[in-house]
Design an enzyme around this catalytic site. Sequence first.
Site, PDB file in Angstrom:
ATOM      1  CB  CYS A  26      -6.040   5.993  -5.786  1.00  0.00           C
ATOM      2  SG  CYS A  26      -5.518   4.340  -5.304  1.00  0.00           S
ATOM      3  CG  HIS A 567       1.077   5.797  -6.634  1.00  0.00           C
ATOM      4  ND1 HIS A 567       1.215   6.448  -5.448  1.00  0.00           N
ATOM      5  CD2 HIS A 567      -0.233   5.458  -6.738  1.00  0.00           C
ATOM      6  CE1 HIS A 567       0.036   6.495  -4.830  1.00  0.00           C
ATOM      7  NE2 HIS A 567      -0.854   5.920  -5.597  1.00  0.00           N
TER       8      HIS A 567
END
Length: 646
Positions: A26, A567
């Site tokens: 990620c 995020h």
Amino acid sequence: MNNKELSKEIISLIGGSSNINQAWHCITRLRFNVADEKKVQLEKIASLDGVLGAQFQNDQFQVVIGNHVAAVYEELEAQLEQGGSPASSNEHSAQSQPKARGINAVLDTISGIFTPVLPAIVGTGMLKGVLALLVSLHVLQEQSGEFQVMSMIANAAFYFLPFLLAVSAARKFKVNEYLALTMAGTLMYPTILDAFNANKLDPIQFLSLNVSIVNYSQSVIPIILGVWLLSYVYRFVDKFIPATVKIIFTPMLVLAITVPILLIFIGPLGNFMGVYLERGTSWLFAHAGALTGIILGGLMPLIVMTGMHYAFFPSTLQNLGKLGYDVLLLPINLVTNMSQAGAVFAVFLKTKNKTMKSIALSSGISAVLGITEPALYGVTLKLKKPFYASIVGGAVGGGFITAVGLKCFGFAVPGLLSLPLYIQPDGGMKNFVYALIGLFLSMAVSFTLTLILGWEDGAPTNQSEQANVVKDNNSKINPSVSSNEDTKVLSIADRKGQVMSPLAGELVPLNELSDETFSKELTGKGIAIKPSEGIVRAPFDGVVTMIAKSKHAIMLRSHDGIELLIHVGLDTVSLKGNHFDVRVSVDQEVRQGDVLMTFELDKIEAAGLEIVSPVIVTNTPDYLEVVPVHVKGVISVSDLLLFTVR
């Protein structure tokens, strides 16, 4: 160790490519599904040069790399293909997050329900204070049309509080908001309110059961309990209704079952609980007023730090709605906030440490305006003795205001700007004078005691020592910088870089997150936000440096060097980019306030994923400190979120 060597070591310490079922990455982490967890040498991997941390979470093995994860993954992917491991991926299935239990679950629920409605409550509360001030100055007359219209606005949020709480409770309990609003509408229906106002209190008969005539306007507990029940009934009924007729029969049956239970049992019970919250508060102050104030005034900083102050919200709103004033949370917080301000202003006056002086001044100003977290975490707790002084100051102020019965007539952040709320609704100033005396006592005691107790300042005594301290600190933060290298020494007095909030919502400290990568600050320091709307905006002028393939995360670099990760949600990589719409591209210049991405908040939550969103300064080691301006409460887009100290 270069990226190729690092990836080779990671594969080896995981147990070889044969032990890796799947690998992906990620925005900051390498993620693995492994065949045998026992073969993974976690501690050795965590100690590798280039690895910030490693952990098992949600049946995954995660290696935290940071900004350069994509480059490391590229090498790792090539080696895995050579080793014949299964195909890699940048996606994975959603995993459930651990849930809070016990008192933490209760506080989380209360916070989640009340925090979203605070803007309406605070806004109308402050308006009530301004109206009282205008009446006391004879600018407005209570009989005037202007006063009546503004009073309608000022009282609306409290009168219709069940509607506001219905929406926030529905979001917290993950049930349809419009069904929750329908429940609130039933509680506030004219049949019940008109009968109550006419003093016709005979109950309505429903299936031989009594529907009590109760005034639910301004009530708190009944609608929260009702929506909580609604969430369970909805999920139960929905299981048995065929998909083709769900839209018709599920809401009909849910309302037909839930609303009578609310009117017959839950509503009267909740109202009974609310009444006794009021009576309990009155009894406490009638029998131990000053002692109660001393204890709460002294302990309030600790209560705020643990989030326990949210437990007072139901009784505070109940008192404001039914009595028209609060004598507990808001007055106590006013004097304890001033006590924190007094302590940090004393530090500002006396300290020779330029960094601490700067932080003390800014956090002191914040404290007098009612926001004490920067003062608590940035100054008093760090120096300890000023914290003890602030406790004593809060206890003294708390004892005084409870002894004289100080009342707050509206809800607002307890600071100087909330003082008009202490003017009596009829314009009387006696209560206001008590508020001034209480905050002066708290501030004066903590200020004086801080100067008397002193603290370990740790400030350099001359410019040469100052430069060496900074250079030594920089070497410890970043081992690649040696204290004897010919490098530019960062000045303590350098300007602080600022990060504005990219999201609107509720602030959440990183240490409360379930993901240890963020909670242990492995990727850097910052703060998290539980968004109230699905828009991410640029927090400063800068450039986009990375966008996750799954669109859930963006990295930017400001013109003054701050590298920031935004995020959206935790484990939202599993959505494969669904429900996200990125509006920028890598290397694109952005201005503060530009839209970076939009996301479908309700659909992400419906997928069972945690929406709380970390905002991280990933190059934290480049700074002496990264400080959240606030760590609790509600923040708007473009409010100051973080500042960095070089």
